[in-house]
Design an enzyme around this catalytic site. Structure first.
Site, PDB file in Angstrom:
ATOM      1  N   GLU A 259       0.951  -0.914   0.220  1.00  0.00           N
ATOM      2  CA  GLU A 259      -0.209   0.466   0.083  1.00  0.00           C
ATOM      3  C   GLU A 259       0.917   1.529   0.068  1.00  0.00           C
ATOM      4  OE1 GLU A 259      -2.731  -0.259   3.126  1.00  0.00           O
ATOM      5  OE2 GLU A 259      -3.839  -2.271   2.662  1.00  0.00           O
ATOM      6  N   HIS A 279      -8.303   0.758   1.393  1.00  0.00           N
ATOM      7  CA  HIS A 279      -8.128   1.181   3.180  1.00  0.00           C
ATOM      8  C   HIS A 279      -9.175   1.718   4.048  1.00  0.00           C
ATOM      9  CE1 HIS A 279      -5.123  -0.886   6.274  1.00  0.00           C
ATOM     10  NE2 HIS A 279      -6.317  -1.336   6.807  1.00  0.00           N
TER      11      HIS A 279
END
Ligand SMILES: NC(=O)c1ccc[n+]([C@@H]2O[C@H](COP(=O)([O-])OP(=O)(O)OC[C@H]3O[C@@H](n4cnc5c(N)ncnc54)[C@H](O)[C@@H]3O)[C@@H](O)[C@H]2O)c1
Ligand SMILES: O=C(O)[C@H](O)COP(=O)(O)O
Length: 528
Positions: A259, A279
């Site tokens: 990420e 997320h």
């Protein structure tokens, strides 16, 4: 002046609490170099998942006493490095449970009714009532993988929506599942039966790429998959292929192996039946306020010299007791980890027996350390000395504490852990020798004298000629190096145990062959 650095966006309620005891600097978006450059000025650090607290950062943090993670996962913190430097790491294990569960449910519903794609098409001027015909959740089967805090809430709400809920969680007792009105199923059956699968388990070496092309291929073509847990549990290329080729009907993903998600990720190329969110599981106003308050209070308390309630890396004990009990706590945790692997999960009863000199120590920290060892196979980094008892209780593990000061087996006494589980009863005993070394002294009541090592193999077998030779040759053929080997038996040619310390892990395929050796009754690989 006490100073706290806040390096990720945190709710103001947390900043207000920190300001009671420290100068608070909010500096989000720091580069790794900038963080290393400035961390030396701070006593406390408050983060979310954005800041990478590497060993290098901790090395440069000469004054740092506490790292507060306003959320659950501490995978962006080098916890061992922090522990080595005596920096406490705290988190908020429950502050965003509801937010994450609701995001998973939102994704399930959005997937079923094509909400994002229908919205995009309508915004682009369309009026397409045919392409976006969906499905109902009512009477469908939901498979929850990981029936912990978030998985349990998802299961409860899904039941209220009229879904049939099944779960796979090797560390949850049948009683807990029954209480939640959830059927426990083996993983392959769960994936094959479910109309929806929602992941709520941690990322550990065991769960990495758990959902791969082979498992996806066993799902119904009408099934949908949701991951609001952790990236890396699903093979992203395999998922992109499975959705693109209609192996499954769709997927919704909130978390990624790396990420932020790379611009060229194969997931970004799937244009239909796949929903991606950045997320966002914990991103509700309520959850952000909860976690900010929870963690800021702990940072404030630690900076004032008080204990923290959700420390990831230290027990809630005074430093003096900790120092005194250090090797004993380490023994209890190691025996717990060993016992959980012998028992194979689902322990319903644990007896912690403090024998001889051990009985003079406070039992509670040793019980907690044993539970931490037992649960760490299931819960990874999230289990700590503070939450181990609560987690054990929630998993239906009944703990019995026994002090037997009359026992005289070793000068310093010994600690015995015995478990009951549906797969049978097991026990391990250990001692701390005068040089501070840990020894395992019995396994299932058979006497041994073993120093715990990273990779081990325990067997139960008939004491008869040839078994040791066969096992040794098999390991050699598979290039598994034996560091030491011991056999324990009570009577000649009766039942026996064998303990091998290995330099390499046992490949799963080899374990099946070991089980087939004539005379071997059970073989358990153990990783400590
Ligand atoms: N998307 C987000 O923003 C967000 C927010 C909060 C939490 N999370 C993640 O959600 C996950 C669940 O969090 P939680 O608070 O419910 O944790 P938890 O510790 O309460 O529950 C995790 C459960 O997974 C089970 N488990 C462990 N290994 C397993 C395996 N191999 N197979 C099946 N089950 C296994 C454990 O027994 C436990 O019951 C974690 O990965 C957490 O980091 C994500
Ligand atoms: O571990 C967590 O708490 C979640 O993944 C949320 O992470 P975040 O605080 O970065 O949103």
């Amino acid at each position: 002046m006490t100073k706290v650095l806040v390096s990720d966006p945190i709710d103001q309620a947390g900043i207000d609490i920190l300001s009671q005891v420290a100068q608070v600097d909010v500096r989000t978006g720091l580069s790794p170099e900038q963080l290393v450059g400035c961390i030396g000025d701070y006593d406390g650090l408050m983060i979310r998942s954005g800041t990478q607290v590497t060993a290098e950062v901790i090395e440069a943090a000469a004054r740092l006493r506490i790292i507060g993670r306003a959320g659950v996962g501490v995978d962006n913190v080098d916890v061992p490095a922090a522990t080595r430097r005596g920096v406490i790491v705290v988190n908020s294990p429950e502050g965003n449970t509801i937010a994450a569960a609701e995001h998973a449910l939102a994704l399930m519903l959005s997937l079923s009714r094509h909400v994002p794609h229908a919205h995009a098409s309508t915004m682009a001027g369309g009026w397409d009532r045919k392409t976006y015909v969906g499905n109902e959740l009512y009477k469908k089967t939901l498979g929850v993988v990981g029936l912990g805090k978030i998985g349990s809430h998802v299961a409860r709400v899904a039941r209220a929506l009229g879904m049939d809920v099944a779960a796979y969680d090797p560390f949850i007792s049948a009683e807990r599942a029954q209480l939640l009105q959830v059927r426990l199923l083996p993983l392959p059956q769960l994936f094959a039966e479910a109309d929806y699968v929602s992941l709520h388990l941690p990322r550990t070496p065991d769960t990495e790429n758990l959902v791969n092309a082979a498992l996806l291929a066993t799902m119904k073509p009408t099934a949908r998959l949701v991951n609001c847990a952790r990236g890396g549990i699903i093979d992203e290329q395999a998922l992109a292929d499975a959705v693109e080729n209609r192996v499954i009907a769709g997927a919704a993903i909130d978390v990624y192996a790396k990420e932020p998600l790379a611009a060229d990720s194969p997931l970004r190329l799937v244009k239909e039946r796949l929903i991606l969110t950045p997320h966002l599981g914990a991103s509700t106003e309520e959850a952000q306020e909860n976690v900010a308050i929870d963690v800021a209070e702990q940072i404030r308390d630690v900076l004032l010299g008080l204990p923290a309630r959700s420390a990831v890396n230290i027990p809630g004990l005074t430093p003096e007791v900790m120092e005194l009990l250090k090797p004993h706590l380490q023994l209890a945790e190691t025996l717990g980890l060993l016992l959980s692997q012998l028992a194979g999960g689902q322990i319903s009863e644990l007896e912690v027996r403090l024998q001889g000199e051990f009985a003079s120590h406070p039992a509670q920290p040793l019980v907690v350390a044993a539970l931490k060892g037992i649960l760490s196979a299931a819960l990874g980094d999230s289990i700590n000395y503070v939450n181990a008892s609560l987690e054990a209780k929630e998993r239906g593990i009944h703990v019995l504490e026994v002090k037997d000061d009359a026992s005289r087996d070793f000068a310093g006494g010994s600690l015995q852990l015995s478990s009951r589980s549906p797969r049978g009863n097991h026990s391990v005993t250990g001692a701390v020798f005068t040089d501070g070394e840990l020894r395992v002294t019995t396994i299932d009541e058979f006497p041994v004298n073993v120093t715990p090592s990273r990779h081990m193999l325990f067997t139960r077998h008939r004491d008869m000629p040839g078994i040791i030779g066969q096992l040794g040759s098999l390991l050699g053929e598979h290039n598994v190096n034996i560091a030491s080997m011991q056999v324990g038996r009570r009577i000649v040619r009766g039942d026996a145990v064998m303990v091998l310390s290995l330099d390499d892990p046992i490949p799963p395929s080899l374990l099946a062959v070991i089980h087939d050796i004539n005379g071997i009754q059970a073989a358990h690989p153990v990783t400590l």
